[in-house]
Design an enzyme around this catalytic site. Structure first.
Site, PDB file in Angstrom:
ATOM      1  CB  CYS A 110      -0.957  -0.001   1.190  1.00  0.00           C
ATOM      2  SG  CYS A 110      -0.143  -0.093   2.802  1.00  0.00           S
ATOM      3  CB  THR A 111       0.249   4.872   0.153  1.00  0.00           C
ATOM      4  OG1 THR A 111      -0.898   4.736  -0.691  1.00  0.00           O
ATOM      5  CG2 THR A 111       1.010   6.133  -0.224  1.00  0.00           C
TER       6      THR A 111
END
Length: 301
Positions: free
Chosen positions: A172-173
């Site tokens: 994810c980010t």
């Protein structure tokens, strides 16, 4: 030049209302902008400011919340202040999945960016992009799949359907969504779950473009909108109609109108909404000509 510092820490926190006030006051004092989310399970934040002020704020956050180091952190630079104002929010969870998290006794399944390519190149590995669909469309890793859920609370239902025998490489980010999801999978009996250390941002910062398996840009939740390798500001902007990222290609669509709509929302907006958005854009354009800033520009640069 501004420092942008993102971090998270899973730790049992108390006195949330008191700490919110202390954090909010300090952010204002040091002219730091961004968002800090605190919950009984921990803290998640991205803040921005001048280098010296950010460093002092990091030290203060650790002191207020009583811990010595973050579970994960990343830093990048921006030529402009990417946040409108400082915000400190109290939530039930820093990542809304329906349960609180403790990293105590959690298996260390973090994979360094330099070893990530080998893992996801293995044909047996399921490469799982745990972000929202619109983030996935901006950019993702080669051969990754996306759960296609807009609400993270729905994510566990998707996870339960996965093959327990198949290696899963999650990303994810910044890493926090995978951190919580990987604990969920461990509790469900999954043995081969891995997560990208520091998330996409850490990968783009440390892996050269020519060695990268990343395709596209990475959406970020601030006014940079997206970043590329080296964490330089990307080419995306934000649609004023639906608040979704818009690419240079999207702007060539007949349904794109600056400050009003894009192909994603044009047909769903009423004429009243379009008229209101056009009036707002007209005010922005007039402000630009006069050399001043319209309030909308300040917030969504």
């Amino acid at each position: 030049m501004f420092d942008i510092f993102g971090f998270y820490k899973f730790k049992k926190l108390t006195s949330l209302k008191k700490n919110k006030i202390l954090l909010q006051d300090y952010l204002i004092k040091k002219n730091i902008r961004g968002t800090i989310v605190i919950a009984s399970e921990g803290v998640n934040a991205t803040i921005s400011g001048k280098t010296s002020d950010v460093k002092l704020t990091i030290t203060k956050i650790k002191k207020i919340l009583d811990f010595k180091k973050f579970d994960s952190e990343n830093i990048s630079k921006s030529k402009f202040q990417p946040f409108h104002k400082p915000k400190v929010k109290i939530k039930k969870e820093v990542v809304p999945m329906g349960y609180s998290l403790s990293l105590k006794n959690k298996k260390d399944n973090h994979v360094d960016p330099k070893k990530w390519n080998k893992l996801i190149n293995d044909k047996e590995t399921l490469v799982l992009d745990s972000r929202k669909p619109f983030e996935y469309k901006v950019g993702t890793f080669k051969k990754s799949v996306n759960p296609d859920v807009d609400n993270f609370r729905e994510f566990p239902k998707y996870l339960e359907k996965l093959n327990k025998k198949k290696p899963i490489a999650m990303f994810c980010t910044g890493g926090i969504r995978c951190e919580k999801a990987s604990v969920f999978l461990e509790k469900k009996g999954f043995k081969n779950v891995y997560q990208l250390k520091g998330g996409i941002l850490n990968y783009l910062k440390n892996i050269k473009n020519e060695d990268s398996l990343w395709k596209g840009e990475c959406f970020v939740f601030d006014n940079r909108i997206s970043v590329k390798h080296g964490l330089v500001t990307g080419t995306y902007s934000m649609c004023s109609g639906c608040r979704k990222p818009v690419s240079l290609k999207d702007k060539k669509s007949k349904k794109y109108e600056e400050g009003v709509s894009c192909s994603n929302c044009r047909d769903n907006l009423t004429e009243i909404q379009k008229g209101r958005f056009r009036m707002r854009q007209k005010q922005i354009n007039l402000a630009k000509k006069s050399g001043s800033k319209h309030i909308f520009q300040k917030e969504f640069k």
